[in-house]
Design an enzyme around this catalytic site. Structure first.
Site, PDB file in Angstrom:
ATOM      1  N   HIS A  81     -74.033   3.263 -85.785  1.00 12.61           N
ATOM      2  CA  HIS A  81     -72.990   2.450 -86.402  1.00 12.61           C
ATOM      3  C   HIS A  81     -71.688   3.243 -86.378  1.00 12.61           C
ATOM      4  O   HIS A  81     -71.662   4.413 -86.004  1.00 12.61           O
ATOM      5  CB  HIS A  81     -73.371   2.038 -87.827  1.00 12.61           C
ATOM      6  CG  HIS A  81     -73.520   3.167 -88.791  1.00 12.61           C
ATOM      7  ND1 HIS A  81     -74.570   4.078 -88.732  1.00 12.61           N
ATOM      8  CD2 HIS A  81     -72.754   3.552 -89.854  1.00 12.61           C
ATOM      9  CE1 HIS A  81     -74.440   4.962 -89.708  1.00 12.61           C
ATOM     10  NE2 HIS A  81     -73.345   4.666 -90.404  1.00 12.61           N
ATOM     11  N   HIS A  83     -69.482   4.228 -88.745  1.00 15.50           N
ATOM     12  CA  HIS A  83     -68.958   5.095 -89.795  1.00 15.50           C
ATOM     13  C   HIS A  83     -68.628   6.458 -89.189  1.00 15.50           C
ATOM     14  O   HIS A  83     -69.348   6.967 -88.325  1.00 15.50           O
ATOM     15  CB  HIS A  83     -69.958   5.237 -90.944  1.00 15.50           C
ATOM     16  CG  HIS A  83     -69.929   4.073 -91.886  1.00 15.50           C
ATOM     17  ND1 HIS A  83     -70.984   3.751 -92.719  1.00 15.50           N
ATOM     18  CD2 HIS A  83     -68.960   3.153 -92.144  1.00 15.50           C
ATOM     19  CE1 HIS A  83     -70.664   2.683 -93.448  1.00 15.50           C
ATOM     20  NE2 HIS A  83     -69.446   2.309 -93.116  1.00 15.50           N
ATOM     21  N   ASP A  85     -68.856   9.595 -89.944  1.00 15.88           N
ATOM     22  CA  ASP A  85     -69.767  10.738 -89.867  1.00 15.88           C
ATOM     23  C   ASP A  85     -70.807  10.590 -88.769  1.00 15.88           C
ATOM     24  O   ASP A  85     -71.519  11.539 -88.450  1.00 15.88           O
ATOM     25  CB  ASP A  85     -70.442  10.991 -91.229  1.00 15.88           C
ATOM     26  CG  ASP A  85     -71.230   9.805 -91.752  1.00 15.88           C
ATOM     27  OD1 ASP A  85     -70.810   8.659 -91.518  1.00 15.88           O
ATOM     28  OD2 ASP A  85     -72.275  10.015 -92.405  1.00 15.88           O
ATOM     29  N   HIS A  86     -70.885   9.407 -88.162  1.00 18.73           N
ATOM     30  CA  HIS A  86     -71.849   9.173 -87.088  1.00 18.73           C
ATOM     31  C   HIS A  86     -71.196   9.044 -85.714  1.00 18.73           C
ATOM     32  O   HIS A  86     -71.912   9.003 -84.710  1.00 18.73           O
ATOM     33  CB  HIS A  86     -72.673   7.919 -87.375  1.00 18.73           C
ATOM     34  CG  HIS A  86     -73.597   8.066 -88.540  1.00 18.73           C
ATOM     35  ND1 HIS A  86     -74.961   8.211 -88.417  1.00 18.73           N
ATOM     36  CD2 HIS A  86     -73.334   8.116 -89.875  1.00 18.73           C
ATOM     37  CE1 HIS A  86     -75.510   8.338 -89.610  1.00 18.73           C
ATOM     38  NE2 HIS A  86     -74.542   8.280 -90.525  1.00 18.73           N
TER      39      HIS A  86
END
Length: 321
Positions: A81, A83, A85-86
């Protein structure tokens, strides 16, 4: 169980291995923010010299290097996804690939929006990679066949934004000869067994022996990664019989309400999913920075499911060496 016992048990499973035919290297295991011990989410699935990166938090290319893995061997990046941090490590990873001289294509797959994210990152930094990047925006249920032979299937998870999990299966393995059965039929190791392994029938003492008479299929490894998710029936379905399930375990169960509100799972949630899916090993992943030690998460998961470890940065989980 004290911290040292937990680390000893984890080390016996998450051991270093210099030559993985198939295995997992955890590049970053934290949730949302890095800590002294944990970087942002990233996983390297190593298969016969090729690497599949699953999620790409900031610093993923540095973690690959520290783990002794070359970014040039990455054949695909699977994003769960969008976000930060990913995914914020993806532009940096591709730039490092370019600086190292990469010219072969890279596949990037993820939910709708991953193409636009990369396009805008390159637009505003006024840089384009000198190698082809093929971006595939996936819907749940869609599948990919990677150059290495690995098979990827996306499935839906329950997060606060559109998000995917991934079920990765290795290709069919060469059947193994049942030597005891072969000898009963008059066969010894040699050319005739080689022909049987290639799918050819052979004749011994006037009797035709077919491959299925002496060969048995070898099980294929299945790795399932959820990314960020609340407890979900789609994960139970996707993880059925998996060799390894890497599951969101952001909080302990005393923070269950907050976990679910934020689109995450507790370690106990992950254990329930693992037990229902009958997985070989559960790996707790995406650990909140509030935990200086993973002991509370591991303890509560082990109350329900014994085959569980907590992912640690740069730990290697061999599946086959």
């Amino acid at each position: 169980m004290d911290t040292e016992q937990v680390r000893f048990i984890a080390a016996s499973l998450l051991e270093a291995s210099t030559a993985l035919e198939l295995g997992i290297v955890f590049l970053g295991t934290s949730a949302a923010v890095p800590t002294r011990r944990r970087g942002l989410p990233g996983i390297a699935l190593v298969y016969r010299g090729s690497i599949v990166v699953m999620d790409c938090g900031e610093g993923t290319q540095a973690a690959l290097t520290r783990a002794g893995l070359s970014p040039l061997k990455v054949e695909a990046v699977l994003v769960t996804h969008l976000h930060g941090d990913h995914v914020f490590g993806l532009p940096g990873l591709t730039q490092s690939m370019a600086m190292l001289g990469r010219r072969r294509p890279l596949l990037v797959a993820g939910p709708p929006g991953v193409y636009g994210f990369l396009r805008e990152a390159y637009r505003y930094t006024r840089w384009l990679p000198p190698f082809p990047i093929y971006v595939v925006e996936l819907e749940p249920g869609e599948e990919l066949a990677l150059p290495s032979g690995l098979h990827v299937k996306a499935f839906s998870v329950d997060h606060t934004v559109p998000a995917l999990g991934y079920r990765v299966e290795e290709p069919r393995r060469k059947p193994r000869v049942d030597l005891e059965k072969a000898r009963r039929l008059g066969l010894e190791p040699g050319p005739l067994l080689g022909r049987l392994q290639r799918g050819e029938p052979v004749e011994v003492g006037g009797r035709v022996i077919r491959p299925e008479d002496v060969l048995r299929e070898q099980p294929r490894a299945v790795i399932v990664y959820t990314g960020d998710t609340r407890p979900s029936e789609t994960v139970v379905e996707a993880a059925q019989g998996a060799t390894v399930l890497i599951h969101d375990s952001t909080f302990a169960s005393d923070m269950e309400e907050e976990a679910h509100e934020q689109g995450h799972s507790t370690a106990l949630d992950a254990a329930r999913i693992a037990r229902r899916a009958g997985v070989g090993l559960l790996v707790l992943f995406h650990i909140s920075a509030r935990y200086e030690t993973p002991d509370p998460l591991l303890r509560e998961a082990r109350r329900l499911y014994s085959r569980v470890v907590v992912a640690e940065d740069l730990a290697k989980l061999p599946i086959r060496v």
